[in-house]
Design an enzyme around this catalytic site. Structure first.
Site, mmCIF file in Angstrom:
data_model
loop_
_atom_site.group_PDB
_atom_site.id
_atom_site.type_symbol
_atom_site.label_atom_id
_atom_site.label_comp_id
_atom_site.label_asym_id
_atom_site.label_seq_id
_atom_site.Cartn_x
_atom_site.Cartn_y
_atom_site.Cartn_z
ATOM 1 N N GLY A 124 0.789 -1.236 0.000
ATOM 2 C CA GLY A 124 0.000 0.000 0.000
ATOM 3 C C GLY A 124 0.816 1.279 0.000
ATOM 4 O O GLY A 124 0.313 2.324 0.397
ATOM 5 N N SER A 125 2.061 1.210 -0.517
ATOM 6 C CA SER A 125 2.847 2.459 -0.516
ATOM 7 C C SER A 125 2.189 3.498 -1.429
ATOM 8 O O SER A 125 2.205 4.692 -1.128
ATOM 9 C CB SER A 125 4.300 2.201 -0.921
ATOM 10 O OG SER A 125 4.371 1.822 -2.267
ATOM 11 N N LEU A 197 -4.838 -7.100 -7.003
ATOM 12 C CA LEU A 197 -4.446 -8.224 -7.839
ATOM 13 C C LEU A 197 -5.605 -9.020 -8.442
ATOM 14 O O LEU A 197 -5.383 -9.889 -9.268
ATOM 15 C CB LEU A 197 -3.520 -9.167 -7.055
ATOM 16 C CG LEU A 197 -2.182 -8.525 -6.671
ATOM 17 C CD1 LEU A 197 -1.294 -9.537 -5.960
ATOM 18 C CD2 LEU A 197 -1.469 -7.963 -7.879
ATOM 19 N N ILE A 200 -11.183 -7.081 -12.238
ATOM 20 C CA ILE A 200 -12.394 -6.357 -11.834
ATOM 21 C C ILE A 200 -13.604 -6.942 -12.574
ATOM 22 O O ILE A 200 -13.609 -7.019 -13.810
ATOM 23 C CB ILE A 200 -12.252 -4.845 -12.158
ATOM 24 C CG1 ILE A 200 -11.027 -4.261 -11.438
ATOM 25 C CG2 ILE A 200 -13.513 -4.091 -11.781
ATOM 26 C CD1 ILE A 200 -11.091 -4.309 -9.917
ATOM 27 N N ASN A 214 -5.964 2.436 -13.110
ATOM 28 C CA ASN A 214 -5.005 1.462 -12.590
ATOM 29 C C ASN A 214 -3.605 1.996 -12.857
ATOM 30 O O ASN A 214 -3.395 2.802 -13.760
ATOM 31 C CB ASN A 214 -5.183 0.117 -13.319
ATOM 32 C CG ASN A 214 -4.208 -0.933 -12.818
ATOM 33 O OD1 ASN A 214 -3.992 -1.071 -11.603
ATOM 34 N ND2 ASN A 214 -3.595 -1.678 -13.730
ATOM 35 N N HIS A 216 0.300 0.580 -13.595
ATOM 36 C CA HIS A 216 1.048 -0.629 -13.940
ATOM 37 C C HIS A 216 2.535 -0.282 -13.935
ATOM 38 O O HIS A 216 2.933 0.740 -14.481
ATOM 39 C CB HIS A 216 0.606 -1.138 -15.324
ATOM 40 C CG HIS A 216 1.237 -2.438 -15.663
ATOM 41 N ND1 HIS A 216 0.823 -3.637 -15.099
ATOM 42 C CD2 HIS A 216 2.288 -2.742 -16.471
ATOM 43 C CE1 HIS A 216 1.584 -4.613 -15.567
ATOM 44 N NE2 HIS A 216 2.479 -4.091 -16.395
ATOM 45 N N ASP A 257 -4.764 -4.748 -17.672
ATOM 46 C CA ASP A 257 -3.789 -3.738 -18.108
ATOM 47 C C ASP A 257 -4.066 -3.237 -19.526
ATOM 48 O O ASP A 257 -3.153 -3.141 -20.355
ATOM 49 C CB ASP A 257 -2.353 -4.322 -18.045
ATOM 50 C CG ASP A 257 -2.024 -4.863 -16.660
ATOM 51 O OD1 ASP A 257 -2.433 -4.229 -15.670
ATOM 52 O OD2 ASP A 257 -1.373 -5.916 -16.580
ATOM 53 N N GLU A 286 5.986 6.115 -9.364
ATOM 54 C CA GLU A 286 4.564 5.952 -9.006
ATOM 55 C C GLU A 286 4.161 6.944 -7.927
ATOM 56 O O GLU A 286 3.116 7.598 -8.020
ATOM 57 C CB GLU A 286 4.308 4.526 -8.521
ATOM 58 C CG GLU A 286 4.498 3.501 -9.619
ATOM 59 C CD GLU A 286 4.215 2.074 -9.166
ATOM 60 O OE1 GLU A 286 3.863 1.264 -10.024
ATOM 61 O OE2 GLU A 286 4.351 1.769 -7.973
HETATM 62 C C1 GRF Z 1 2.886 -1.038 -7.722
HETATM 63 O O1 GRF Z 1 4.154 -1.237 -8.265
HETATM 64 C C2 GRF Z 1 1.853 -0.898 -8.820
HETATM 65 O O2 GRF Z 1 2.385 -0.466 -10.024
HETATM 66 C C3 GRF Z 1 1.367 -2.307 -8.997
HETATM 67 O O3 GRF Z 1 1.402 -2.874 -7.727
HETATM 68 C C4 GRF Z 1 2.403 -2.234 -6.950
HETATM 69 C C5 GRF Z 1 1.763 -1.860 -5.639
HETATM 70 O O4 GRF Z 1 2.717 -1.406 -4.718
HETATM 71 N N1 GRF Z 1 0.075 -2.313 -9.656
HETATM 72 P P1 GRF Z 1 2.246 -0.799 -3.323
HETATM 73 O O5 GRF Z 1 1.407 -1.851 -2.639
HETATM 74 O O6 GRF Z 1 1.465 0.435 -3.608
HETATM 75 O O7 GRF Z 1 3.510 -0.523 -2.578
#
Ligand code: GRF
Length: 306
Positions: A124-125, A197, A200, A214, A216, A257, A286
């Site tokens: 969840g970063s 993961l 949907i 989303n 990716h 995706d 991100e």
């Molecule tokens: C991220 O790298 C995102 O691109 C992918 O899943 C990862 C989630 O990372 N879809 P986090 O849980 O937000 O740290």
């Protein structure tokens, strides 16, 4: 009562015991320190002595519990607990509420806000960055975290920020109503997938068409599709000898995706990269770009107050 605490703090019985010990010992230490300090001050008036004692223990208590939490291995819990408490006292959390019962999530009043649900399965970063970015935002509120994995890190983050959590299970998500009634009841107008993961279901794709994003961790259309998540993506990028990778933020449709790309940013892939080093660089991208792209997308939707 213990069951309620376990559910509220999302901890098991052993951790609950350690937490309660920490509270008890931290509380006793606070009282002891308070009395020692009071003796040194030798105040004559009883009322003034009481007020001084209350001030001392209020100030000492957080320090004592945080100190005691360290040997009990509960520092992360108490750091979050105290920061939540601090936010509540300072009133920053007044726009969001902790809800253990998703059926109560319908209590929202400000219809000028777009209410966003973050769907996440992991650490969840990204969710944390998004939540931080939208704290106090005048038009957008992160109203719900949806998670399919008990124990996922994102649940602690939601708790940190007092954001309601909807924990979902497979059967109802894929073969039932996909939790659409819960999302509607919670007034969710936009969905962000941040490391979610599960595919949907079509009921949500239809209901949130153009209102679901989303992220990716690669430059789509390459390295996307079923099974392409987390380190599998970075391994494939490195194995293919790519010189460049990056992130893609896209609308969500019925395929993995696949929906329209809204944003991409790139980074270098260096010769001695491992999936872990590349993942770090990707995460930086991100964390920098996801929330602003979400904001821009929501504010460009018809009917959103700008
Ligand atoms: C991220 O790298 C995102 O691109 C992918 O899943 C990862 C989630 O990372 N879809 P986090 O849980 O937000 O740290």
């Amino acid at each position: 009562m213990f069951d309620k605490l376990k559910a509220k703090w999302k901890v098991g019985p052993f951790q609950l015991l350690l937490i309660l010990f920490t509270f008890a010992i931290g509380g006793s230490l606070t009282g002891w320190v308070g009395r020692k300090i009071l003796l040194q001050l030798s105040i004559d008036y009883a009322a003034l002595r009481l007020v001084t004692y209350l001030i001392i223990i209020t100030l000492c208590w957080p320090l004592m519990v945080i100190l005691v939490s360290i040997p009990f291995g509960q520092f992360p819990f108490f750091r979050n607990y105290l920061s939540r408490l601090g936010r509540r006292i300072s009133g920053k959390a007044t726009r969001s509420r902790v809800e253990d019962n998703p059926s109560n999530m319908s209590t929202f009043t400000d219809t000028s806000l777009t209410r966003v649900a973050i769907f996440a399965s992991g650490a969840g970063s990204n969710a944390r960055k998004i939540i931080e970015y939208f704290q106090g935002h005048p038009q957008i509120i992160i109203a719900l975290v949806v998670c399919n994995k008990p124990g996922a890190g994102v649940l602690n983050i939601a708790a940190d920020f007092s954001i309601p959590v909807l924990t979902i299970e497979k059967e109802r998500f894929f073969r039932g109503d996909a939790y659409l009634p819960d999302l509607q009841k919670a007034g969710i107008g936009f969905i962000v997938l941040a490391g979610f993961l599960w595919k949907i279901p079509s009921a949500l794709i239809t209901a949130y068409s153009g209102h679901m994003l989303n992220i990716h961790p690669a430059l789509l259309p390459k390295y996307g599709g079923k099974g392409m998540y987390g380190n599998f993506v970075h391994e494939a990028v490195i194995a293919a000898g790519e010189k460049e990778s990056g992130i893609t933020i896209h609308l969500v449709d019925g395929e993995y995706d696949h929906g329209g790309t809204l944003f991409q940013a790139t980074c270098e892939v260096v010769p001695d990269d491992t999936p872990a080093t590349l993942a770090r660089r990707i995460h930086e991208l991100e964390h920098l770009h996801f929330a602003p792209v979400i904001e821009k997308t929501i504010l460009s939707l018809p009917g959103v107050n700008r």
